[in-house]
Design a protein around this motif. Sequence first.
Motif, PDB file in Angstrom:
ATOM      1  N   PRO A  34       0.757   4.450  -4.584  1.00 46.31           N
ATOM      2  CA  PRO A  34       0.551   5.780  -5.179  1.00 46.31           C
ATOM      3  C   PRO A  34       1.638   6.180  -6.175  1.00 46.31           C
ATOM      4  CG  PRO A  34       0.102   5.847  -2.818  1.00 46.31           C
ATOM      5  CD  PRO A  34       0.740   4.513  -3.099  1.00 46.31           C
ATOM      6  N   SER A  35       2.877   5.748  -5.947  1.00 46.83           N
ATOM      7  CA  SER A  35       3.967   6.164  -6.838  1.00 46.83           C
ATOM      8  C   SER A  35       3.888   5.516  -8.208  1.00 46.83           C
ATOM      9  CB  SER A  35       5.319   5.846  -6.187  1.00 46.83           C
ATOM     10  OG  SER A  35       5.487   4.448  -6.049  1.00 46.83           O
ATOM     11  N   ARG A  40       0.828  -1.207   0.000  1.00 47.59           N
ATOM     12  CA  ARG A  40       0.000   0.000   0.000  1.00 47.59           C
ATOM     13  C   ARG A  40       0.867   1.263   0.000  1.00 47.59           C
ATOM     14  NH1 ARG A  40      -5.109   0.242   0.477  1.00 47.59           N
ATOM     15  NH2 ARG A  40      -5.221  -1.924   1.190  1.00 47.59           N
ATOM     16  N   ARG A  41       2.016   1.195   0.644  1.00 53.37           N
ATOM     17  CA  ARG A  41       2.907   2.367   0.721  1.00 53.37           C
ATOM     18  C   ARG A  41       3.436   2.773  -0.652  1.00 53.37           C
ATOM     19  NH1 ARG A  41       8.579   2.740   1.842  1.00 53.37           N
ATOM     20  NH2 ARG A  41       8.651   0.476   2.108  1.00 53.37           N
ATOM     21  N   TRP A  42       3.672   1.780  -1.543  1.00 59.01           N
ATOM     22  CA  TRP A  42       4.272   2.058  -2.841  1.00 59.01           C
ATOM     23  C   TRP A  42       3.242   2.261  -3.957  1.00 59.01           C
ATOM     24  CZ3 TRP A  42       9.285   3.059  -3.956  1.00 59.01           C
ATOM     25  CH2 TRP A  42      10.223   2.781  -2.964  1.00 59.01           C
ATOM     26  N   SER A  94       0.681   4.483  -9.569  1.00 59.46           N
ATOM     27  CA  SER A  94      -0.715   4.477 -10.032  1.00 59.46           C
ATOM     28  C   SER A  94      -0.902   5.144 -11.386  1.00 59.46           C
ATOM     29  CB  SER A  94      -1.609   5.152  -8.986  1.00 59.46           C
ATOM     30  OG  SER A  94      -1.186   6.492  -8.765  1.00 59.46           O
ATOM     31  N   ASP A  95      -0.042   6.086 -11.749  1.00 51.87           N
ATOM     32  CA  ASP A  95      -0.226   6.804 -13.007  1.00 51.87           C
ATOM     33  C   ASP A  95       0.186   5.998 -14.233  1.00 51.87           C
ATOM     34  OD1 ASP A  95       2.451   7.192 -11.945  1.00 51.87           O
ATOM     35  OD2 ASP A  95       2.803   8.489 -13.678  1.00 51.87           O
TER      36      ASP A  95
END
Length: 248
Positions: free
Chosen positions: A43-44, A39-41, A46-47
């Motif tokens: 967002p980096s 979960r920590r990684w 997701s694009d």
Amino acid sequence: MELRKSLEAERGLFLAEGEKVIRRAIGAGYPIRSVLTTRRWLPSLSDVLGDALVYVASDEIVAGIAGFQVHRGALASMERLPLPSVGTLLKGGARRLLVLEDLVDHSNVGAIFRSAAALGVDGIILSPRCADPLYRRAVKVSMGAVFSIPYARLDDWFDGLAQLREAGYQTLALTPDQAAVPMDEVILADRVALLLGAEGDGLSSHWLEEADQAVCIPMSATAMAAGVDSLNVVAAAAIACHGLMRAK
């Protein structure tokens, strides 16, 4: 590990580890199949994940599934692209090539790809028994450079250099033999293919004899007297690539 190495190539997939490497693979056009991350990684990445299947788990579970500590936060299963033939690579206008004979260590192959890409080599040709550049360790060590330099694999080791000569390439065989011509003194042709041999044994006698010229990296006389008479293949490749590009 041996099973994974065979299955990855057979089923047209490879593993990319870490955000930078995954991004470089996607940027080079490799389709992404699925991702295992925490979960920590998430967002980096997701694009760039698009519609890929994403598995999110704790750090402990990811380490247990992967079999090692995933320091870079994500593992992606990627689809391989069709590998061009040697003939296609040679017709693409490449002027400076590396040709790797029987390098079986994936870390060495990855590191050589990184040096070749950084110094502007146009492409790499692998002998049939060379390690897979898209094996996880090779990809990781290269920091994704395996995606940025074209490569092809010879079908025929014995007559492989004949194909290079027919395409107009000067073939230079790198050897630790100090009787060979120093790399920085060689008169380079318009098209050059530099041959690098396996860890330890170096180039086979067949390829040494088939090459147009044997070349070396001069060693320190003091070091030679102390028994240090050669560089490892990765260091030698980096120095030789620099010399190869001086007249491009």
